[in-house]
Scaffold this motif. Structure first.
Motif, PDB file in Angstrom:
ATOM      1  N   LEU A 101       0.842  -1.200   0.000  1.00  0.00           N
ATOM      2  CA  LEU A 101       0.000   0.000   0.000  1.00  0.00           C
ATOM      3  C   LEU A 101       0.872   1.242   0.000  1.00  0.00           C
ATOM      4  CD1 LEU A 101      -2.692   1.617   0.465  1.00  0.00           C
ATOM      5  CD2 LEU A 101      -2.250   1.332   2.929  1.00  0.00           C
ATOM      6  N   GLU A 102       0.515   2.201  -0.847  1.00  0.00           N
ATOM      7  CA  GLU A 102       1.142   3.524  -0.826  1.00  0.00           C
ATOM      8  C   GLU A 102       0.090   4.566  -0.461  1.00  0.00           C
ATOM      9  OE1 GLU A 102       3.670   6.725  -3.560  1.00  0.00           O
ATOM     10  OE2 GLU A 102       2.954   4.859  -4.482  1.00  0.00           O
ATOM     11  N   PRO A 103      -0.003   4.956   0.830  1.00  0.00           N
ATOM     12  CA  PRO A 103      -0.879   6.075   1.184  1.00  0.00           C
ATOM     13  C   PRO A 103      -0.214   7.399   0.814  1.00  0.00           C
ATOM     14  CG  PRO A 103       0.172   5.183   3.144  1.00  0.00           C
ATOM     15  CD  PRO A 103       0.644   4.351   1.987  1.00  0.00           C
ATOM     16  N   TYR A 104      -1.018   8.473   0.735  1.00  0.00           N
ATOM     17  CA  TYR A 104      -0.500   9.762   0.262  1.00  0.00           C
ATOM     18  C   TYR A 104       0.244   9.545  -1.057  1.00  0.00           C
ATOM     19  CZ  TYR A 104      -1.396  11.204   5.109  1.00  0.00           C
ATOM     20  OH  TYR A 104      -1.973  11.459   6.328  1.00  0.00           O
ATOM     21  N   CYS A 105      -0.373   8.808  -1.980  1.00  0.00           N
ATOM     22  CA  CYS A 105       0.368   8.272  -3.114  1.00  0.00           C
ATOM     23  C   CYS A 105       0.699   9.295  -4.187  1.00  0.00           C
ATOM     24  CB  CYS A 105      -0.397   7.099  -3.735  1.00  0.00           C
ATOM     25  SG  CYS A 105      -1.931   7.558  -4.596  1.00  0.00           S
ATOM     26  N   GLY A 106      -0.055  10.394  -4.305  1.00  0.00           N
ATOM     27  CA  GLY A 106       0.161  11.254  -5.458  1.00  0.00           C
ATOM     28  C   GLY A 106      -0.062  10.449  -6.729  1.00  0.00           C
ATOM     29  N   VAL A 107       0.934  10.438  -7.621  1.00  0.00           N
ATOM     30  CA  VAL A 107       0.799   9.680  -8.870  1.00  0.00           C
ATOM     31  C   VAL A 107       1.270   8.238  -8.712  1.00  0.00           C
ATOM     32  CG1 VAL A 107       1.026  11.804 -10.205  1.00  0.00           C
ATOM     33  CG2 VAL A 107       3.043  10.370  -9.810  1.00  0.00           C
ATOM     34  N   ALA A 108       1.530   7.807  -7.481  1.00  0.00           N
ATOM     35  CA  ALA A 108       1.839   6.410  -7.125  1.00  0.00           C
ATOM     36  C   ALA A 108       3.185   5.915  -7.632  1.00  0.00           C
ATOM     37  CB  ALA A 108       0.717   5.485  -7.580  1.00  0.00           C
ATOM     38  N   PRO A 109       4.272   6.657  -7.434  1.00  0.00           N
ATOM     39  CA  PRO A 109       5.577   6.171  -7.905  1.00  0.00           C
ATOM     40  C   PRO A 109       6.063   4.934  -7.163  1.00  0.00           C
ATOM     41  CG  PRO A 109       5.857   8.122  -6.537  1.00  0.00           C
ATOM     42  CD  PRO A 109       4.381   7.976  -6.782  1.00  0.00           C
ATOM     43  N   LEU A 110       5.790   4.848  -5.851  1.00  0.00           N
ATOM     44  CA  LEU A 110       6.266   3.700  -5.079  1.00  0.00           C
ATOM     45  C   LEU A 110       5.485   2.445  -5.463  1.00  0.00           C
ATOM     46  CD1 LEU A 110       6.494   5.441  -1.580  1.00  0.00           C
ATOM     47  CD2 LEU A 110       8.237   5.343  -3.387  1.00  0.00           C
ATOM     48  N   ALA A 111       4.175   2.566  -5.526  1.00  0.00           N
ATOM     49  CA  ALA A 111       3.342   1.423  -5.907  1.00  0.00           C
ATOM     50  C   ALA A 111       3.661   0.968  -7.326  1.00  0.00           C
ATOM     51  CB  ALA A 111       1.864   1.784  -5.775  1.00  0.00           C
ATOM     52  N   ASP A 127      -5.088   8.191  -2.047  1.00  0.00           N
ATOM     53  CA  ASP A 127      -4.868   9.625  -1.914  1.00  0.00           C
ATOM     54  C   ASP A 127      -6.228  10.296  -1.736  1.00  0.00           C
ATOM     55  OD1 ASP A 127      -2.140  11.434  -2.731  1.00  0.00           O
ATOM     56  OD2 ASP A 127      -4.034  12.526  -2.652  1.00  0.00           O
ATOM     57  N   ARG A 128      -6.200  11.526  -1.224  1.00  0.00           N
ATOM     58  CA  ARG A 128      -7.443  12.277  -1.036  1.00  0.00           C
ATOM     59  C   ARG A 128      -7.702  13.247  -2.187  1.00  0.00           C
ATOM     60  NH1 ARG A 128      -4.888  15.631   4.114  1.00  0.00           N
ATOM     61  NH2 ARG A 128      -2.983  16.251   3.055  1.00  0.00           N
ATOM     62  N   ASP A 129      -6.742  13.358  -3.135  1.00  0.00           N
ATOM     63  CA  ASP A 129      -6.850  14.305  -4.242  1.00  0.00           C
ATOM     64  C   ASP A 129      -7.331  13.570  -5.497  1.00  0.00           C
ATOM     65  OD1 ASP A 129      -6.600  16.239  -6.166  1.00  0.00           O
ATOM     66  OD2 ASP A 129      -4.415  16.354  -6.083  1.00  0.00           O
ATOM     67  N   PRO A 130      -8.518  13.913  -6.037  1.00  0.00           N
ATOM     68  CA  PRO A 130      -9.016  13.223  -7.231  1.00  0.00           C
ATOM     69  C   PRO A 130      -8.078  13.314  -8.434  1.00  0.00           C
ATOM     70  CG  PRO A 130     -10.775  14.488  -6.184  1.00  0.00           C
ATOM     71  CD  PRO A 130      -9.495  14.876  -5.494  1.00  0.00           C
ATOM     72  N   ALA A 131      -7.377  14.446  -8.591  1.00  0.00           N
ATOM     73  CA  ALA A 131      -6.456  14.576  -9.728  1.00  0.00           C
ATOM     74  C   ALA A 131      -5.298  13.591  -9.595  1.00  0.00           C
ATOM     75  CB  ALA A 131      -5.931  16.007  -9.812  1.00  0.00           C
ATOM     76  N   ALA A 151      -5.067   8.863   4.317  1.00  0.00           N
ATOM     77  CA  ALA A 151      -4.273   7.897   5.075  1.00  0.00           C
ATOM     78  C   ALA A 151      -5.009   6.559   5.043  1.00  0.00           C
ATOM     79  CB  ALA A 151      -4.002   8.386   6.483  1.00  0.00           C
ATOM     80  N   PHE A 152      -5.507   6.077   6.198  1.00  0.00           N
ATOM     81  CA  PHE A 152      -6.224   4.797   6.220  1.00  0.00           C
ATOM     82  C   PHE A 152      -7.741   4.974   6.184  1.00  0.00           C
ATOM     83  CE2 PHE A 152      -2.202   4.148   8.614  1.00  0.00           C
ATOM     84  CZ  PHE A 152      -1.577   3.333   7.691  1.00  0.00           C
ATOM     85  N   ASP A 153      -8.200   6.211   6.355  1.00  0.00           N
ATOM     86  CA  ASP A 153      -9.641   6.466   6.335  1.00  0.00           C
ATOM     87  C   ASP A 153     -10.164   6.368   4.911  1.00  0.00           C
ATOM     88  OD1 ASP A 153      -9.475   6.930   9.039  1.00  0.00           O
ATOM     89  OD2 ASP A 153      -9.457   9.117   8.859  1.00  0.00           O
ATOM     90  N   GLY A 154     -11.059   5.408   4.676  1.00  0.00           N
ATOM     91  CA  GLY A 154     -11.610   5.211   3.352  1.00  0.00           C
ATOM     92  C   GLY A 154     -11.078   3.988   2.635  1.00  0.00           C
ATOM     93  N   LEU A 155     -10.089   3.303   3.222  1.00  0.00           N
ATOM     94  CA  LEU A 155      -9.590   2.074   2.612  1.00  0.00           C
ATOM     95  C   LEU A 155     -10.599   0.937   2.794  1.00  0.00           C
ATOM     96  CD1 LEU A 155      -5.838   1.978   3.724  1.00  0.00           C
ATOM     97  CD2 LEU A 155      -6.734   2.548   1.454  1.00  0.00           C
ATOM     98  N   PRO A 156     -10.603  -0.022   1.884  1.00  0.00           N
ATOM     99  CA  PRO A 156     -11.482  -1.191   2.064  1.00  0.00           C
ATOM    100  C   PRO A 156     -11.103  -1.954   3.336  1.00  0.00           C
ATOM    101  CG  PRO A 156     -10.601  -1.103  -0.173  1.00  0.00           C
ATOM    102  CD  PRO A 156      -9.863  -0.069   0.611  1.00  0.00           C
TER     103      PRO A 156
END
Length: 267
Positions: A101-111, A127-131, A151-156
């Motif tokens: 899991l990559e929280p605060y992922c932005g464009v998800a470089p780590l994932a 991430d919390r940002d739709p863009a 963060a973890f709020d909203g994860l399955p």
């Protein structure tokens, strides 16, 4: 766009250098590669000279072996985060059933790096940002989980207790130090992706430290990239919360990695 002779690169690099570019030749090559024709190249050069950041301007950034989609108004992955990405790959490869899991992922470089490097890995980004989420979907393979979550709020809930590696670059810049950041970051990247909250900038890191445990398998890892001065503070807080902590100190960078494991010695 077809390859250009060196004189063209030198001409464009001279214009970029006069506008303050430190890596003018490299930027010139990226602009040439990204332009479909001479007219678009000239437009890109003019916009870059006027101060638009390179990566959102051309729509991509190189991150290790990957070419990731980026865009205006999102956090652009930094090359220094490759160290964190490679550590996440090592920890995922060591897991019998890797789930990352990559929280605060932005464009998800780590994932994206883990997905490209680890066989049979289950990858999630949040991430919390739709863009940012839209770009993360472009950068991750089909079947990856991309979640609108803070963060973890909203994860399955089905992810609880299944994750083997959580890796993140949470916002960590103290609010008092925003003025010290490069102008391109201050003017063109979202403040929420940069500023960490609290006097020390560690509010988001503390949130991950305090909340990660129930989401990890026993012996799972939490990996955080933080500023050099923040590492010992965050490590102390993590140990007080029951984590075993290892600090990977800065190496030719202003940041290091805090590695945390619950209930296991960190190798």
């Amino acid at each position: 766009m077809p390859s250009r002779p060196d004189p063209v690169i030198h001409v464009i690099a001279s214009r970029l250098r006069a506008a303050g570019s430190v890596f003018a030749e490299d930027e010139a090559a990226v602009l040439i590669e990204s332009a479909a024709d001479d007219a678009e190249l000239e437009q890109l050069v003019r916009r870059r000279v006027a101060g638009e950041p390179l990566e959102p301007l051309v729509g991509w950034v190189r991150f290790g072996a990957l070419r990731l989609a980026v865009g205006p108004g999102v956090f652009v992955p930094r090359q220094r985060s490759l160290r964190l990405a490679r550590l996440a790959v090592r920890r995922a490869r060591a897991a019998a059933v890797p789930v990352m899991l990559e929280p605060y992922c932005g464009v998800a470089p780590l994932a994206a790096t883990v997905a490209a490097s680890v066989d049979r890995v289950e990858v999630h980004a949040a991430d919390r940002d739709p863009a940012a989420i839209a770009l993360a979907r472009r950068n991750l393979p089909a079947g990856a989980g991309v979640h609108h979550a803070d963060a973890f709020d909203g994860l399955p809930r089905a992810l609880r207790g299944r994750i083997t590696v959580i890796a993140a670059v949470p916002p960590y810049v103290p609010g008092t130090e925003v003025g010290l950041m490069p102008r391109e970051a201050r003017d063109h990247e979202p403040t929420g992706a940069l500023v960490g909250g609290g006097a020390d900038g560690l509010d988001h890191a503390r949130r991950l430290i305090l909340g990660a445990g129930p989401w990890l398998v026993p012996g799972g890892s939490l990996l955080l990239e933080l500023g050099a001065r923040q590492l010992p503070v965050a490590a102390t807080r993590a140990r007080a919360a029951g984590w075993r902590a290892r600090v990977h100190p800065p190496n030719q960078s202003s940041t290091g990695v805090l590695e945390l494991v619950a209930g296991n010695t960190v190798a």
